[in-house]
Design a protein around this motif. Structure first.
Motif, PDB file in Angstrom:
ATOM      1  N   MET A  41     101.709  29.553  33.616  1.00  0.00           N
ATOM      2  CA  MET A  41     100.693  28.813  34.304  1.00  0.00           C
ATOM      3  C   MET A  41     100.899  27.308  34.095  1.00  0.00           C
ATOM      4  O   MET A  41     100.719  26.530  35.011  1.00  0.00           O
ATOM      5  CB  MET A  41      99.313  29.231  33.821  1.00  0.00           C
ATOM      6  CG  MET A  41      98.208  28.541  34.589  1.00  0.00           C
ATOM      7  SD  MET A  41      96.561  29.116  34.229  1.00  0.00           S
ATOM      8  CE  MET A  41      96.580  30.673  35.045  1.00  0.00           C
ATOM      9  N   ARG A  42     101.281  26.947  32.881  1.00  0.00           N
ATOM     10  CA  ARG A  42     101.544  25.531  32.631  1.00  0.00           C
ATOM     11  C   ARG A  42     102.681  25.024  33.520  1.00  0.00           C
ATOM     12  O   ARG A  42     102.609  23.931  34.063  1.00  0.00           O
ATOM     13  CB  ARG A  42     101.902  25.305  31.158  1.00  0.00           C
ATOM     14  CG  ARG A  42     100.729  25.397  30.222  1.00  0.00           C
ATOM     15  CD  ARG A  42     101.199  25.111  28.778  1.00  0.00           C
ATOM     16  NE  ARG A  42     100.129  25.197  27.844  1.00  0.00           N
ATOM     17  CZ  ARG A  42      99.300  24.193  27.545  1.00  0.00           C
ATOM     18  NH1 ARG A  42      99.435  23.039  28.142  1.00  0.00           N
ATOM     19  NH2 ARG A  42      98.347  24.361  26.660  1.00  0.00           N
ATOM     20  N   GLN A  43     103.729  25.831  33.656  1.00  0.00           N
ATOM     21  CA  GLN A  43     104.871  25.422  34.488  1.00  0.00           C
ATOM     22  C   GLN A  43     104.470  25.309  35.953  1.00  0.00           C
ATOM     23  O   GLN A  43     104.897  24.390  36.646  1.00  0.00           O
ATOM     24  CB  GLN A  43     106.027  26.409  34.325  1.00  0.00           C
ATOM     25  CG  GLN A  43     106.666  26.360  32.958  1.00  0.00           C
ATOM     26  CD  GLN A  43     107.724  27.444  32.777  1.00  0.00           C
ATOM     27  OE1 GLN A  43     107.802  28.395  33.538  1.00  0.00           O
ATOM     28  NE2 GLN A  43     108.529  27.296  31.732  1.00  0.00           N
ATOM     29  N   ALA A  44     103.655  26.235  36.434  1.00  0.00           N
ATOM     30  CA  ALA A  44     103.196  26.181  37.826  1.00  0.00           C
ATOM     31  C   ALA A  44     102.361  24.933  38.061  1.00  0.00           C
ATOM     32  O   ALA A  44     102.505  24.268  39.101  1.00  0.00           O
ATOM     33  CB  ALA A  44     102.387  27.429  38.163  1.00  0.00           C
ATOM     34  N   ASN A  45     101.481  24.592  37.120  1.00  0.00           N
ATOM     35  CA  ASN A  45     100.664  23.391  37.271  1.00  0.00           C
ATOM     36  C   ASN A  45     101.515  22.123  37.183  1.00  0.00           C
ATOM     37  O   ASN A  45     101.225  21.142  37.863  1.00  0.00           O
ATOM     38  CB  ASN A  45      99.546  23.364  36.234  1.00  0.00           C
ATOM     39  CG  ASN A  45      98.433  24.325  36.591  1.00  0.00           C
ATOM     40  OD1 ASN A  45      98.219  24.615  37.761  1.00  0.00           O
ATOM     41  ND2 ASN A  45      97.744  24.825  35.601  1.00  0.00           N
ATOM     42  N   LYS A  46     102.549  22.151  36.361  1.00  0.00           N
ATOM     43  CA  LYS A  46     103.466  21.015  36.268  1.00  0.00           C
ATOM     44  C   LYS A  46     104.169  20.808  37.611  1.00  0.00           C
ATOM     45  O   LYS A  46     104.251  19.692  38.113  1.00  0.00           O
ATOM     46  CB  LYS A  46     104.486  21.260  35.153  1.00  0.00           C
ATOM     47  CG  LYS A  46     105.524  20.181  35.002  1.00  0.00           C
ATOM     48  CD  LYS A  46     104.973  18.992  34.303  1.00  0.00           C
ATOM     49  CE  LYS A  46     106.088  18.011  33.982  1.00  0.00           C
ATOM     50  NZ  LYS A  46     105.588  16.759  33.458  1.00  0.00           N
ATOM     51  N   SER A  93     103.142  21.887  40.563  1.00  0.00           N
ATOM     52  CA  SER A  93     102.186  21.618  41.639  1.00  0.00           C
ATOM     53  C   SER A  93     101.462  20.287  41.500  1.00  0.00           C
ATOM     54  O   SER A  93     101.218  19.604  42.491  1.00  0.00           O
ATOM     55  CB  SER A  93     101.130  22.729  41.690  1.00  0.00           C
ATOM     56  OG  SER A  93     101.731  23.966  41.957  1.00  0.00           O
ATOM     57  N   PHE A  94     101.089  19.950  40.256  1.00  0.00           N
ATOM     58  CA  PHE A  94     100.220  18.790  40.040  1.00  0.00           C
ATOM     59  C   PHE A  94     100.822  17.708  39.153  1.00  0.00           C
ATOM     60  O   PHE A  94     100.191  16.677  38.912  1.00  0.00           O
ATOM     61  CB  PHE A  94      98.883  19.241  39.435  1.00  0.00           C
ATOM     62  CG  PHE A  94      98.203  20.325  40.227  1.00  0.00           C
ATOM     63  CD1 PHE A  94      97.725  20.079  41.515  1.00  0.00           C
ATOM     64  CD2 PHE A  94      98.064  21.596  39.700  1.00  0.00           C
ATOM     65  CE1 PHE A  94      97.112  21.079  42.239  1.00  0.00           C
ATOM     66  CE2 PHE A  94      97.442  22.602  40.417  1.00  0.00           C
ATOM     67  CZ  PHE A  94      96.970  22.344  41.698  1.00  0.00           C
ATOM     68  N   ASP A 110     101.408  17.889  35.934  1.00  0.00           N
ATOM     69  CA  ASP A 110     100.934  17.944  34.548  1.00  0.00           C
ATOM     70  C   ASP A 110     100.879  19.402  34.109  1.00  0.00           C
ATOM     71  O   ASP A 110     100.426  20.262  34.859  1.00  0.00           O
ATOM     72  CB  ASP A 110      99.540  17.309  34.451  1.00  0.00           C
ATOM     73  CG  ASP A 110      99.140  16.962  33.031  1.00  0.00           C
ATOM     74  OD1 ASP A 110      99.977  17.111  32.115  1.00  0.00           O
ATOM     75  OD2 ASP A 110      97.989  16.538  32.833  1.00  0.00           O
ATOM     76  N   ASP A 111     101.332  19.668  32.882  1.00  0.00           N
ATOM     77  CA  ASP A 111     101.337  21.063  32.403  1.00  0.00           C
ATOM     78  C   ASP A 111     100.059  21.353  31.607  1.00  0.00           C
ATOM     79  O   ASP A 111      99.962  21.069  30.432  1.00  0.00           O
ATOM     80  CB  ASP A 111     102.588  21.358  31.572  1.00  0.00           C
ATOM     81  CG  ASP A 111     102.666  20.551  30.298  1.00  0.00           C
ATOM     82  OD1 ASP A 111     101.968  19.514  30.187  1.00  0.00           O
ATOM     83  OD2 ASP A 111     103.393  20.958  29.377  1.00  0.00           O
ATOM     84  N   ILE A 139      96.399  24.050  31.159  1.00  0.00           N
ATOM     85  CA  ILE A 139      95.702  25.302  31.424  1.00  0.00           C
ATOM     86  C   ILE A 139      94.343  24.902  31.989  1.00  0.00           C
ATOM     87  O   ILE A 139      93.606  24.141  31.362  1.00  0.00           O
ATOM     88  CB  ILE A 139      95.514  26.143  30.134  1.00  0.00           C
ATOM     89  CG1 ILE A 139      96.866  26.507  29.516  1.00  0.00           C
ATOM     90  CG2 ILE A 139      94.679  27.381  30.421  1.00  0.00           C
ATOM     91  CD1 ILE A 139      97.723  27.436  30.343  1.00  0.00           C
ATOM     92  N   PRO A 140      93.987  25.381  33.170  1.00  0.00           N
ATOM     93  CA  PRO A 140      92.714  24.963  33.777  1.00  0.00           C
ATOM     94  C   PRO A 140      91.512  25.485  32.992  1.00  0.00           C
ATOM     95  O   PRO A 140      91.589  26.489  32.294  1.00  0.00           O
ATOM     96  CB  PRO A 140      92.762  25.578  35.174  1.00  0.00           C
ATOM     97  CG  PRO A 140      93.729  26.692  35.070  1.00  0.00           C
ATOM     98  CD  PRO A 140      94.715  26.324  34.006  1.00  0.00           C
TER      99      PRO A 140
END
Length: 111
Positions: free
Chosen positions: A1-6, A8-9, A11-12, A14-15
């Protein structure tokens, strides 16, 4: 999830969610009340907005391929194939005024 947010956004992270403040909840293929991130915290927050005697209740739509604890608690549960999750997300984005002309009318297929 951290990699996906990195990716996409930029920044790595966790929401963090606070379901006690949500008036509308839409879940797409996630069982957030049972084993997803901070599910014990989410369960209490979710429950606090699902009491009719409090004056208002959150509205919960759940799109998923198999029945989950979260889906069984939803006001509206829509069964979809895992391959349809992206189309549903795009349709919701379009319905609330976001981009995605290709998604026009896609929610009518499911709801």
């Amino acid at each position: 999830m951290r990699q996906a947010n990195k990716a996409s956004f930029g920044d790595d992270f966790i929401p963090s969610y606070d379901f006690s403040k949500a008036k509308v909840i839409v879940g797409i293929g996630c069982d957030f009340l049972n084993g997803w991130l901070l599910s014990t915290e989410y369960l209490g927050q979710y429950g606090s907005t699902r009491k009719p005697e409090s004056g208002w209740m959150s509205k919960h739509w759940q799109f998923e391929s198999i029945m989950s604890q979260t889906g069984s608690n939803a006001d509206q549960r829509v069964r979809i194939k895992p391959s349809q999750e992206g189309a549903v997300a795009a349709g919701i984005l379009h319905a609330i005024g976001g981009a995605g002309k290709a998604a026009e009318g896609v929610l009518g297929t499911y709801c």
